[in-house]
Design a protein around this motif. Structure first.
Motif, mmCIF file in Angstrom:
data_model
loop_
_atom_site.group_PDB
_atom_site.id
_atom_site.type_symbol
_atom_site.label_atom_id
_atom_site.label_comp_id
_atom_site.label_asym_id
_atom_site.label_seq_id
_atom_site.Cartn_x
_atom_site.Cartn_y
_atom_site.Cartn_z
ATOM 1 N N ASP A 1 63.537 43.187 65.433
ATOM 2 C CA ASP A 1 64.120 44.098 64.214
ATOM 3 C C ASP A 1 64.463 45.116 64.339
ATOM 4 O O ASP A 1 65.011 45.914 66.051
ATOM 5 N N GLU A 2 64.516 45.863 63.394
ATOM 6 C CA GLU A 2 64.961 46.893 63.690
ATOM 7 C C GLU A 2 64.368 48.752 64.139
ATOM 8 O O GLU A 2 65.023 48.868 64.750
ATOM 9 N N SER A 3 62.853 48.410 63.905
ATOM 10 C CA SER A 3 62.264 49.271 64.563
ATOM 11 C C SER A 3 62.404 48.760 66.209
ATOM 12 O O SER A 3 62.169 50.135 67.508
ATOM 13 N N GLY A 4 61.931 47.947 66.537
ATOM 14 C CA GLY A 4 62.263 47.192 67.974
ATOM 15 C C GLY A 4 63.466 47.811 68.368
ATOM 16 O O GLY A 4 63.648 47.645 69.924
ATOM 17 N N ASP A 5 64.981 47.449 67.724
ATOM 18 C CA ASP A 5 65.899 47.432 68.443
ATOM 19 C C ASP A 5 65.819 49.354 68.729
ATOM 20 O O ASP A 5 66.158 49.184 70.487
ATOM 21 N N ILE A 6 65.370 49.895 67.993
ATOM 22 C CA ILE A 6 65.298 51.554 67.944
ATOM 23 C C ILE A 6 64.407 51.934 68.786
ATOM 24 O O ILE A 6 64.677 52.332 70.516
ATOM 25 N N LEU A 7 63.487 51.197 69.166
ATOM 26 C CA LEU A 7 62.216 51.133 70.382
ATOM 27 C C LEU A 7 62.721 51.343 71.436
ATOM 28 O O LEU A 7 63.326 51.373 72.640
ATOM 29 N N GLU A 8 64.113 49.716 72.034
ATOM 30 C CA GLU A 8 64.541 49.099 73.066
ATOM 31 C C GLU A 8 65.251 50.177 73.963
ATOM 32 O O GLU A 8 65.535 50.994 74.516
ATOM 33 N N THR A 9 66.384 50.629 72.409
ATOM 34 C CA THR A 9 67.353 51.932 72.862
ATOM 35 C C THR A 9 66.523 53.370 73.222
ATOM 36 O O THR A 9 67.400 53.700 74.254
ATOM 37 N N LEU A 10 65.879 53.361 72.735
ATOM 38 C CA LEU A 10 65.659 54.798 73.070
ATOM 39 C C LEU A 10 64.742 54.526 74.715
ATOM 40 O O LEU A 10 65.112 55.990 75.495
ATOM 41 N N VAL A 11 64.041 53.946 75.053
ATOM 42 C CA VAL A 11 63.838 54.014 76.412
ATOM 43 C C VAL A 11 64.278 53.170 77.436
ATOM 44 O O VAL A 11 64.483 54.013 78.547
ATOM 45 N N ASN A 12 65.317 52.605 76.566
ATOM 46 C CA ASN A 12 65.985 52.575 78.007
ATOM 47 C C ASN A 12 66.959 53.295 77.791
ATOM 48 O O ASN A 12 67.312 53.565 79.293
ATOM 49 N N LYS A 13 67.518 54.617 76.665
ATOM 50 C CA LYS A 13 67.877 55.563 77.364
ATOM 51 C C LYS A 13 67.138 56.545 77.947
ATOM 52 O O LYS A 13 67.797 57.573 78.971
ATOM 53 N N ASP A 14 65.910 56.736 78.058
ATOM 54 C CA ASP A 14 64.698 57.088 79.287
ATOM 55 C C ASP A 14 65.164 56.862 80.944
ATOM 56 O O ASP A 14 64.263 57.230 81.160
ATOM 57 N N GLY A 15 66.136 55.388 80.474
ATOM 58 C CA GLY A 15 65.785 55.644 82.050
ATOM 59 C C GLY A 15 65.048 54.190 82.893
ATOM 60 O O GLY A 15 65.084 53.707 83.753
ATOM 61 N N VAL A 16 64.226 54.100 81.006
ATOM 62 C CA VAL A 16 62.499 53.057 81.701
ATOM 63 C C VAL A 16 63.681 51.247 81.580
ATOM 64 O O VAL A 16 64.188 51.014 80.812
ATOM 65 N N LEU A 17 63.267 50.795 82.848
ATOM 66 C CA LEU A 17 63.760 49.085 82.805
ATOM 67 C C LEU A 17 62.699 48.428 81.699
ATOM 68 O O LEU A 17 61.549 48.558 82.397
ATOM 69 N N THR A 18 63.094 47.244 80.642
ATOM 70 C CA THR A 18 62.228 47.317 79.965
ATOM 71 C C THR A 18 62.335 45.911 80.131
ATOM 72 O O THR A 18 63.603 45.099 80.452
ATOM 73 N N ALA A 19 61.639 45.156 79.300
ATOM 74 C CA ALA A 19 61.869 43.783 79.152
ATOM 75 C C ALA A 19 60.209 43.109 78.130
ATOM 76 O O ALA A 19 59.534 42.323 78.808
ATOM 77 N N PHE A 20 60.862 42.892 77.092
ATOM 78 C CA PHE A 20 60.120 43.124 76.153
ATOM 79 C C PHE A 20 59.865 41.683 75.383
ATOM 80 O O PHE A 20 61.184 41.118 75.343
ATOM 81 N N ALA A 21 58.214 41.209 75.115
ATOM 82 C CA ALA A 21 58.497 40.373 74.878
ATOM 83 C C ALA A 21 58.894 40.415 73.189
ATOM 84 O O ALA A 21 58.101 41.057 72.105
ATOM 85 N N LYS A 22 59.859 39.277 72.480
ATOM 86 C CA LYS A 22 59.759 39.349 70.692
ATOM 87 C C LYS A 22 59.802 37.853 70.131
ATOM 88 O O LYS A 22 59.983 37.514 71.277
ATOM 89 N N HIS A 23 59.298 38.167 69.238
ATOM 90 C CA HIS A 23 58.710 37.839 68.519
ATOM 91 C C HIS A 23 59.387 37.153 67.288
ATOM 92 O O HIS A 23 59.171 38.448 66.120
ATOM 93 N N GLN A 24 60.173 36.607 67.038
ATOM 94 C CA GLN A 24 60.914 36.788 65.499
ATOM 95 C C GLN A 24 59.707 36.479 64.047
ATOM 96 O O GLN A 24 60.606 36.820 63.609
ATOM 97 N N ASP A 25 58.604 36.053 64.503
ATOM 98 C CA ASP A 25 57.670 35.565 63.176
ATOM 99 C C ASP A 25 57.368 37.079 62.857
ATOM 100 O O ASP A 25 56.642 36.957 62.162
#
Length: 212
Positions: A1-25
């Motif tokens: 969702d939009e909040s997840g996109d914001i979170l992923e963008t911010l942490v990636n911008k800070d150089g954090v390597l992420t591997a989020f679990a994503k649940h559509q529901d």
């Protein structure tokens, strides 16, 4: 969702390597920090953060990262809803000689007997354990009230969080919970915080002793 996109963008911008679990529901969780002088608290709507299955862990993205990591850190709230995944991480860390770090969470969680039992199940795998004094106190109260534990173990644990008479007390990790590795002596570093007071560090091995 939009909040997840914001979170992923911010942490990636800070150089954090992420591997989020994503649940559509499920929606991405939110947390608000409320601060009033020296007092602070958190208001959380965990959303998708309450679901992290073993299938989310063992995917093609995570496996290479896990194989090359030096430290695995699991925070207490994660254990509260994802015990099986936590146990898989703990056993993986042990097999691969990776430092496994865990911290207790809020006092109200430490009152829950299922949570306490699960902490004791992963404890033999933990190398470093963090918690504040009030959390440890509630945790030990729950162990004493709801589990069949010897008086000497409870006494030694209480000495640990108070810092009184702690040096060289007999305290093996096997006395607190059953160790899965009988032939390997297990030691545990425990870090106890208390607000602005000095941090207390203890080592539980053959004996319980103060580190600093």
């Amino acid at each position: 969702d939009e909040s997840g996109d914001i979170l992923e963008t911010l942490v990636n911008k800070d150089g954090v390597l992420t591997a989020f679990a994503k649940h559509q529901d499920l929606p991405t969780g939110h947390c608000i920090a409320l601060v009033d002088g020296a007092e602070r608290t958190l208001c959380a709507n965990l959303g998708a953060a309450t679901k992290y299955d073993t299938s989310d862990l063992w995917n093609s993205t995570n496996i290479p990262m896990l194989q090359n990591t030096k430290v695995i850190y699991v925070e207490g709230y994660f254990l509260a809803h994802s015990f099986e995944t936590t146990m898989e991480l703990a056993t993986f860390a042990q097999r691969n000689q990776i430092t496994f770090v865990f911290n207790l969470c809020g006092e109200y969680v430490c009152e829950d007997i299922t949570y306490v039992e699960n902490v004791l199940k992963i404890l033999p795998f933990v190398d470093i354990m963090f918690g504040n004094r009030s959390e440890f106190d509630v945790f030990i109260n729950t162990v004493e009230a709801k589990l069949d534990t010897s008086h000497s173990v409870i006494k030694n644990l209480r000495a640990m969080i108070t810092g009184e008479g702690v040096d060289n007390l007999d305290m093996k990790i096997e006395n607190i919970c059953e160790s899965p590795v009988k032939s390997k002596p297990k030691s545990l570093i425990v870090v106890v915080t208390e607000g602005c007071q000095p941090v207390q560090c203890y080592s539980i091995g053959d004996r319980l002793k103060t580190i600093s």
